[in-house]
Enzyme design. Structure first.
Site, PDB file in Angstrom:
ATOM      1  N   HIS A 116       0.856  -1.198   0.000  1.00 47.67           N
ATOM      2  CA  HIS A 116       0.000   0.000   0.000  1.00 47.67           C
ATOM      3  C   HIS A 116       0.886   1.239   0.000  1.00 47.67           C
ATOM      4  O   HIS A 116       1.302   1.728   1.042  1.00 47.67           O
ATOM      5  CB  HIS A 116      -0.937  -0.014   1.213  1.00 47.67           C
ATOM      6  N   ARG A 132       3.727  16.680 -14.062  1.00 44.35           N
ATOM      7  CA  ARG A 132       3.154  17.016 -15.369  1.00 44.35           C
ATOM      8  C   ARG A 132       3.694  16.177 -16.520  1.00 44.35           C
ATOM      9  O   ARG A 132       2.932  15.648 -17.308  1.00 44.35           O
ATOM     10  CB  ARG A 132       3.385  18.494 -15.666  1.00 44.35           C
ATOM     11  N   GLY A 181     -10.024   7.626  -2.396  1.00 45.62           N
ATOM     12  CA  GLY A 181     -10.848   8.838  -2.298  1.00 45.62           C
ATOM     13  C   GLY A 181     -11.857   8.744  -1.167  1.00 45.62           C
ATOM     14  O   GLY A 181     -11.667   7.985  -0.220  1.00 45.62           O
ATOM     15  N   HIS A 210      -9.545   0.768  -0.843  1.00 44.91           N
ATOM     16  CA  HIS A 210      -9.412   1.477   0.425  1.00 44.91           C
ATOM     17  C   HIS A 210     -10.780   1.362   1.099  1.00 44.91           C
ATOM     18  O   HIS A 210     -11.797   1.693   0.479  1.00 44.91           O
ATOM     19  CB  HIS A 210      -9.141   2.968   0.191  1.00 44.91           C
ATOM     20  N   GLU A 233     -11.242   3.337   6.389  1.00 45.07           N
ATOM     21  CA  GLU A 233     -10.205   4.280   6.843  1.00 45.07           C
ATOM     22  C   GLU A 233     -10.874   5.463   7.539  1.00 45.07           C
ATOM     23  O   GLU A 233     -10.531   5.804   8.668  1.00 45.07           O
ATOM     24  CB  GLU A 233      -9.373   4.769   5.643  1.00 45.07           C
TER      25      GLU A 233
HETATM   26 ZN   LIG Z   1      -3.861   4.840   0.560  1.00 49.58          ZN
END
Ligand SMILES: [Zn+2]
Length: 347
Positions: free
Chosen positions: A15, A83, A182, A209, A212
């Protein structure tokens, strides 16, 4: 003595966000080259706030939050300064150098492809940069690395579908799996059920994820759509039945203790359920999440486990074995790395 055991122990990291591995000096360097706003005619790049050149000290300040919002803003500031394909090549190579220094033999690295696409950047050339960095890293440091493409939950299923399709096309180029990150609250796992199934049919491995910043229902959601590993899973501790199911199925948990403390989702390391999970028979692995942004390293996470939670060397070796068992490597490679751990113990 303890430090040298941890230092020499062969281990994997599962992770680890590429964007979160960018050290302050590197970000200052990139910022220097990209201190002019991008031309806007052929992309949708939001240049506001990204034109300021950052010094190394600025970046250190940027990385010194103690809550989730501060962390998200810093993460955004990093991605704004990534970028060109060369930027991605550079940060990949430097990450692999760091991994080598800690005897991390294998890493599965999240790339926020969802964010790249949201910015309107063309991912094709960026991927070539990533692969150049990886190839040079393999050659110079002997570290194994596979990519996991991460979609952003709260951008919705359509945006995720694009990320997973890109991953499927690059499957024979070291892209091993996909994930969703996210905001868990603004993008429930159920939205991605069909997409996860399709990704699995395309031969991709599945991570999410979950648990969390939200409760155990988010982890149930991730399991129900087929996630093979759970990122964080902090809130599993609130649900005895879930704990039992995860222990029974030996679903690997990608635990990130320092990250959880720094983003404030866990008030203090001593409140973290890491050791309780281990004692309950859950399959835990240790990870950094965003090592540069949390001023940590995988070895520091192992040291923390030893010092704060009293893990013995034998238990740390078990966690290192878990990290390879839970990896998405092909069996032959997995066996070879596990043998390295066994050999290390004998010497
Ligand atoms: Zn993470």
């Amino acid at each position: 003595m303890a430090r040298s055991f941890i230092q020499s122990l062969p281990k994997a990291e599962l992770h680890l966000h590429l964007e979160g591995s960018v050290e302050p000096a590197t970000l200052a360097e990139l910022s220097h080259f990209h201190n002019t706003p991008l031309a806007t005619e052929n992309n949708r790049y939001d240049v506001r706030g990204s034109g300021d050149e950052l010094t190394e000290d600025d970046v250190k300040r940027l990385y010194s939050y103690d809550n989730f919002t501060g962390f998200m803003l810093a993460f955004k500031a990093v991605t704004e300064r990534l970028r060109t394909p060369e930027d991605y090549e550079l940060i990949t190579y430097r990450l692999m150098q760091k991994l080598r220094q800690q005897n991390v033999v294998h890493a599965e690295v999240y790339v926020s492809v969802g964010v790249v696409r949201w910015r309107g950047q063309d991912f094709g050339p960026i991927f070539e940069g990533l692969e150049r960095g990886r190839e040079r890293g393999v050659r110079d440091f002997g570290v194994s690395l596979l990519w996991i493409f991460d979609a952003v939950r709260h951008f919705g299923p359509e945006a995720a579908a694009e990320v997973f399709d890109i991953a499927a096309k690059l499957r024979d180029r070291n892209v091993v799996g996909i994930g969703i990150g996210g905001d868990e609250r603004k993008g429930p796992a159920e939205w991605f059920r069909d997409l996860f199934k399709k990704a699995a049919d395309n031969g991709l491995r599945l991570t999410a994820h979950a648990g969390e910043t939200t409760g155990p229902e988010s982890v149930w959601g991730a399991l129900n759509i087929g996630a093979e590993r759970i990122g964080h899973g902090l809130s599993i501790a609130q649900d005895a039945e879930l704990t039992e199911v995860l222990a029974h199925k030996q679903v690997p948990l990608e635990m990130c203790v320092t990250s959880n403390v720094r983003t404030g989702v866990c008030p203090d390391a001593k409140d973290h359920p890491l050791k309780a999970f281990f004692d309950e028979g859950l399959m835990i692995t240790l990870n950094t999440d965003d090592p540069a942004m949390f001023q940590t390293s995988l070895n520091k996470e192992y040291e923390l486990a030893q010092q704060e939670f009293g893990f013995t060397e034998e238990q740390l070796r078990e966690i290192a074995r878990n990290s390879l068992e839970a990896s998405f490597l092909p069996v032959d490679k997995k066996m070879r790395f596990l043998q390295q751990i066994d050999l290390f113990v004998k010497t």
